[in-house]
Design an enzyme around this catalytic site. Structure first.
Site, mmCIF file in Angstrom:
data_model
loop_
_atom_site.group_PDB
_atom_site.id
_atom_site.type_symbol
_atom_site.label_atom_id
_atom_site.label_comp_id
_atom_site.label_asym_id
_atom_site.label_seq_id
_atom_site.Cartn_x
_atom_site.Cartn_y
_atom_site.Cartn_z
ATOM 1 N N ASP A 104 9.413 -3.028 5.702
ATOM 2 C CA ASP A 104 7.989 -3.225 5.389
ATOM 3 C C ASP A 104 7.885 -3.961 4.061
ATOM 4 O O ASP A 104 8.887 -4.176 3.365
ATOM 5 C CB ASP A 104 7.277 -1.853 5.325
ATOM 6 C CG ASP A 104 5.757 -1.983 5.453
ATOM 7 O OD1 ASP A 104 5.235 -3.121 5.467
ATOM 8 O OD2 ASP A 104 5.090 -0.934 5.540
ATOM 9 N N THR A 119 3.574 -3.923 8.195
ATOM 10 C CA THR A 119 2.351 -4.682 8.468
ATOM 11 C C THR A 119 2.093 -5.656 7.324
ATOM 12 O O THR A 119 2.297 -5.308 6.154
ATOM 13 C CB THR A 119 1.157 -3.703 8.571
ATOM 14 O OG1 THR A 119 1.399 -2.811 9.664
ATOM 15 C CG2 THR A 119 -0.166 -4.432 8.819
ATOM 16 N N GLY A 120 1.611 -6.854 7.663
ATOM 17 C CA GLY A 120 1.194 -7.784 6.607
ATOM 18 C C GLY A 120 1.802 -9.166 6.763
ATOM 19 O O GLY A 120 2.555 -9.431 7.699
ATOM 20 N N SER A 121 1.467 -10.038 5.811
ATOM 21 C CA SER A 121 1.880 -11.440 5.926
ATOM 22 C C SER A 121 3.386 -11.617 5.735
ATOM 23 O O SER A 121 3.989 -12.510 6.350
ATOM 24 C CB SER A 121 1.109 -12.281 4.895
ATOM 25 O OG SER A 121 1.360 -11.793 3.589
ATOM 26 N N THR A 122 4.015 -10.787 4.917
ATOM 27 C CA THR A 122 5.474 -10.901 4.725
ATOM 28 C C THR A 122 6.198 -10.488 6.007
ATOM 29 O O THR A 122 7.156 -11.137 6.439
ATOM 30 C CB THR A 122 5.924 -10.002 3.539
ATOM 31 O OG1 THR A 122 5.027 -10.202 2.445
ATOM 32 C CG2 THR A 122 7.336 -10.336 3.115
ATOM 33 N N ASP A 146 2.258 -3.879 -1.704
ATOM 34 C CA ASP A 146 1.323 -4.646 -2.538
ATOM 35 C C ASP A 146 1.923 -4.888 -3.915
ATOM 36 O O ASP A 146 1.843 -5.997 -4.431
ATOM 37 C CB ASP A 146 -0.015 -3.906 -2.628
ATOM 38 C CG ASP A 146 -0.681 -3.837 -1.263
ATOM 39 O OD1 ASP A 146 -0.856 -4.900 -0.650
ATOM 40 O OD2 ASP A 146 -0.974 -2.735 -0.792
ATOM 41 N N LYS A 158 5.661 -9.661 -6.887
ATOM 42 C CA LYS A 158 5.253 -8.251 -6.733
ATOM 43 C C LYS A 158 6.135 -7.248 -7.471
ATOM 44 O O LYS A 158 5.849 -6.054 -7.466
ATOM 45 C CB LYS A 158 5.253 -7.893 -5.248
ATOM 46 C CG LYS A 158 4.172 -8.615 -4.463
ATOM 47 C CD LYS A 158 4.259 -8.255 -2.999
ATOM 48 C CE LYS A 158 3.077 -8.762 -2.217
ATOM 49 N NZ LYS A 158 3.203 -8.441 -0.787
ATOM 50 N N GLY A 185 -3.319 -3.698 3.606
ATOM 51 C CA GLY A 185 -3.671 -4.052 4.988
ATOM 52 C C GLY A 185 -4.237 -2.870 5.758
ATOM 53 O O GLY A 185 -4.527 -2.976 6.955
ATOM 54 N N GLU A 245 2.421 3.767 7.954
ATOM 55 C CA GLU A 245 3.543 3.236 7.170
ATOM 56 C C GLU A 245 4.298 4.354 6.453
ATOM 57 O O GLU A 245 5.527 4.340 6.401
ATOM 58 C CB GLU A 245 3.025 2.198 6.163
ATOM 59 C CG GLU A 245 2.537 0.932 6.871
ATOM 60 C CD GLU A 245 1.918 -0.102 5.953
ATOM 61 O OE1 GLU A 245 1.834 -1.263 6.371
ATOM 62 O OE2 GLU A 245 1.502 0.231 4.832
#
Ligand code: 5RP
Length: 245
Positions: free
Chosen positions: A93, A37-40, A96, A133, A109, A115
Site C-alpha cells: 500500500d 488504494t490510491g494513485s501509487t 499520505d 512523503k 482516499g 487498509e
C-alpha cells in the site's frame, strides 16, 4: 518503442519506480497479495497485471477498496477477499505521509478501515511512496477518520478533548459528506500540537461511533521510496512481524 516511464512527470516516475521495485523483489508465485488504494498503487496494479498476463507470475489479489477491486478486475487479475484469505502473504500500500519514526498517516482516499485490517492480516506490510512523503512531520497531514453516520456530532467534543478539530470531508460532485465503501462518514482531524501517535490512535478508536482512524503505528516491514531515477528500500528487520508467528 517509446519508454512510457520517460514521459511521466517526476513524481509519477518516482511512484512507478517504487511500485516496480516492490513487485520485482517482494512478490512471488502463489502469493496472496493485499492491494492498497490510491494513485501509487495504480502503478503497482499495472505492473502486476503485465507480469501475470505474460505468465510470469501467478497470484491472488485481495483489494482494500471498491476502486482497487474495479482496477484489479479490469486488469484481468484474480480477485478474492479476506473471507477466503484471512492471512495475506504480503500487503502493498501507499501512505499520505510517513514520519521519520515510520508512523503512517493514511486514508486520503478514504479506505483507511480496510487498509488497517489488511495491514494487520499480512505477514509482510510494504509501503511504496514517492520521495515527497518521507520523512514528513506528523502535523503536516490531517488525520482521516471513519465515523458511524449517526455519531458525526457526538464525536466532535471527545475529539476536541484529545486536541483535535474534526471536520466532515466534502468533495465536488457529491452532495453531503463523503462516505466510505462501508457506508460510513469520512472526516478529517487537524491537530495543532504534537501528539503521541500510539496513544491518539487508540484513544480515537475508543470514542463510541468511531470506526477507525488513519494513524498507523503498526510495524511496517519495508518502506520503498521512489525517486525519479532511483529507488531506496528501507528494511526494518528489527520490527516484529505484524502477524506473530
Ligand atoms: C487511501 C490511502 C492512500 O494510500 C494514500 O492516500 C496515498 O495515496 P496516493 O498514492 O494517491 O498518494 O491511504 O486511503
Amino acid at each position: 518503442m517509446a519508454n512510457i516511464h520517460n514521459s511521466l512527470p517526476q513524481k509519477e516516475k518516482a511512484k512507478a519506480l517504487a511500485a516496480k521495485k516492490a513487485l520485482e523483489d517482494f512478490v512471488f508465485d502463489d502469493f496472496v497479495v493485499g492491494i492498497g488504494t490510491g494513485s501509487t498503487i495504480k502503478y503497482f496494479i499495472k505492473a502486476l497485471s503485465e507480469l501475470v498476463a505474460q505468465d510470469e507470475l501467478e497470484i491472488i489479489t485481495v483489494p482494500s477498496s471498491f476502486e482497487t477491486h474495479l482496477e484489479l478486475a479490469r486488469s484481468g487479475l484474480s480477485v478474492s477477499t479476506l473471507v477466503e484469505f484471512p492471512e495475506l502473504d504480503t500487503y502493498v500500500d501507499s501512505a499520505d505521509i510517513v514520519t521519520e519514526d515510520y508512523v503512517l498517516i493514511k486514508g486520503g482516499g478514504g479506505a483507511l478501515t480496510m487498509e488497517k485490517i489488511m495491514a494487520k492480516a499480512a505477514k509482510e506490510f510494504i509501503i511504496i511512496i514517492d520521495d515527497s512523503k518521507y520523512p514528513q512531520d506528523l502535523l503536516s497531514h490531517h488525520v482521516p477518520i471513519e465515523i458511524l453516520p449517526l455519531a458525526v456530532n457526538t464525536v466532535v467534543e471527545p475529539i476536541y478533548n484529545l486536541g483535535g478539530e474534526f471536520k466532515l470531508r466534502y468533495v465536488k460532485g457529491k452532495i453531503g459528506p463523503v462516505t466510505s465503501d462501508n457506508g460510513n462518514v469520512l472526516g478529517d482531524i487537524n491537530f495543532n500540537q504534537y501528539y503521541n501517535p500510539k496513544e491518539i490512535e487508540m484513544a480515537l478508536n475508543n470514542i463510541p461511533g468511531v470506526i477507525e482512524n488513519g494513524i498507523f503505528t503498526l510495524d511496517i516491514h519495508r518502506l520503498i521510496i521512489g525517486k525519479p531515477d532511483s529507488v531506496e528500500v528501507i528494511d526494518r528487520p528489527s520490527s516484529q512481524s505484524i502477524k506473530e508467528q
